[in-house]
Design an enzyme around this catalytic site. Structure first.
Site, PDB file in Angstrom:
ATOM      1  N   SER A 153       0.858  -1.175   0.000  1.00 20.70           N
ATOM      2  CA  SER A 153       0.000   0.000   0.000  1.00 20.70           C
ATOM      3  C   SER A 153       0.900   1.233   0.000  1.00 20.70           C
ATOM      4  O   SER A 153       1.844   1.331  -0.780  1.00 20.70           O
ATOM      5  CB  SER A 153      -0.936  -0.031   1.210  1.00 20.70           C
ATOM      6  N   TYR A 187      -5.341   8.267  -6.025  1.00 21.31           N
ATOM      7  CA  TYR A 187      -4.424   7.240  -5.493  1.00 21.31           C
ATOM      8  C   TYR A 187      -4.833   6.848  -4.078  1.00 21.31           C
ATOM      9  O   TYR A 187      -4.847   5.658  -3.735  1.00 21.31           O
ATOM     10  CB  TYR A 187      -2.994   7.786  -5.513  1.00 21.31           C
ATOM     11  N   LYS A 236      -5.735   2.951  -2.650  1.00 20.49           N
ATOM     12  CA  LYS A 236      -5.001   2.300  -1.558  1.00 20.49           C
ATOM     13  C   LYS A 236      -5.861   2.154  -0.300  1.00 20.49           C
ATOM     14  O   LYS A 236      -5.711   1.194   0.456  1.00 20.49           O
ATOM     15  CB  LYS A 236      -3.716   3.082  -1.253  1.00 20.49           C
TER      16      LYS A 236
END
Length: 278
Positions: A135, A149, A153
């Site tokens: 991650s 993003y 994650k």
């Protein structure tokens, strides 16, 4: 069993490549996936007899299943899965298109999910296995200009938390690795950006974008040291669920925890009283 069989996605460069090299140097077998034919021979030759490259795209479900089946048939076991394939994306939440979101999620979340689901039957049959989900500190604490993003994650971490609870009784352990800035190609060829740049976000998303692109190749983190820590986690009897890597990541995680605690304390006297009156 001393020798392990690792399956690492996305090892053309960056964390994946460095980790694969360290693992092979340690004497374990490494199955690595790449998306370009020209990289196959290069990876196979890193440590002949220890490194084995396969062509695979994590967004192709049939290809993922076929590759993992072939790898298991060749080695007879899969001990460690490292979901490393992914890329970054810069831009304010409003600037990114839905297509941008879907493309990032397809690789960073659905790709990792598909690989995980394909490996689990083999690990369940073995009654053992380690899953390392790569991650980011950005998967725990969001930043203006990194929302796309962050979303991918955060999704990976939520799925992985649940997975860790589900597979613990089956002898499988999950660790979510959350690196801060490391000197990989993440801020270079492994990052994309929204085409639209709105002036309203110059003081937030744009500053973050310029900072990220500006320190490419100058990040504080050493990928080789990170790889060695990940190897220690894999070999630990009681590995952590979360592993922030680097001082920047540790600071970011602590700030998020402090912020959440502050929010709870500020509103607890009101928010707690939402039950039916008895």
């Amino acid at each position: 069993m001393s020798e392990k069989v690792w399956f690492i996605t996305g090892l053309s460069s960056g964390f994946g490549r460095t980790l694969a090299e360290e693992v092979a140097r340690n004497g374990d077998k490494v199955i690595g996936t790449v998306r370009q034919q020209c990289l196959l021979e290069e990876f196979n030759n890193i440590s002949v007899g220890n490194t084995f490259a396969y062509l695979m795209d994590v967004t192709n479900p049939d290809g993922v299943k076929a590759t993992i089946e072939a790898a298991f048939n060749h080695f007879g076991r899969l001990d460690v899965l490292v979901n490393n394939a992914g890329f970054g994306f810069l831009g304010a939440v409003e600037e990114a298109t839905i297509k941008d979101y879907r493309e990032v999620m397809e690789t960073n979340f659905f790709g990792a999910l598909q690989v995980t689901q394909a490996v689990l039957p083999y690990m369940r049959k073995q009654g053992s296995g380690r899953i390392i989900q790569m991650s980011s500190a950005a998967g725990f604490r969001a930043t203006a200009g990194f929302g796309v993003y962050n979303a991918s994650k955060f999704a990976l971490e939520g799925m992985s938390e649940a997975l860790a609870l589900e597979v613990a009784p089956l002898g499988i352990k999950v660790t979510i690795v959350e690196p801060g800035p490391f000197r990989t190609n993440f801020a270079g060829t492994s990052i994309k950006a929204a085409k639209q740049e709105m002036p309203e976000y110059e003081a937030t998303a744009r500053i973050f974008k310029n900072n990220i692109l500006g320190y490419a190749g100058q990040q504080e983190g050493d990928p080789q040291k990170a790889a060695q820590v990940i190897m220690q986690v894999v070999n630990a009897e009681n590995p952590p669920l979360r592993l922030p890597l680097g001082s920047t990541a540790i600071t970011a995680v602590r700030k998020k925890l402090e912020q959440v605690e502050e929010d709870i304390k500020s509103w607890e006297s009101i928010a707690a009283h939402t039950s039916f009156d008895v």
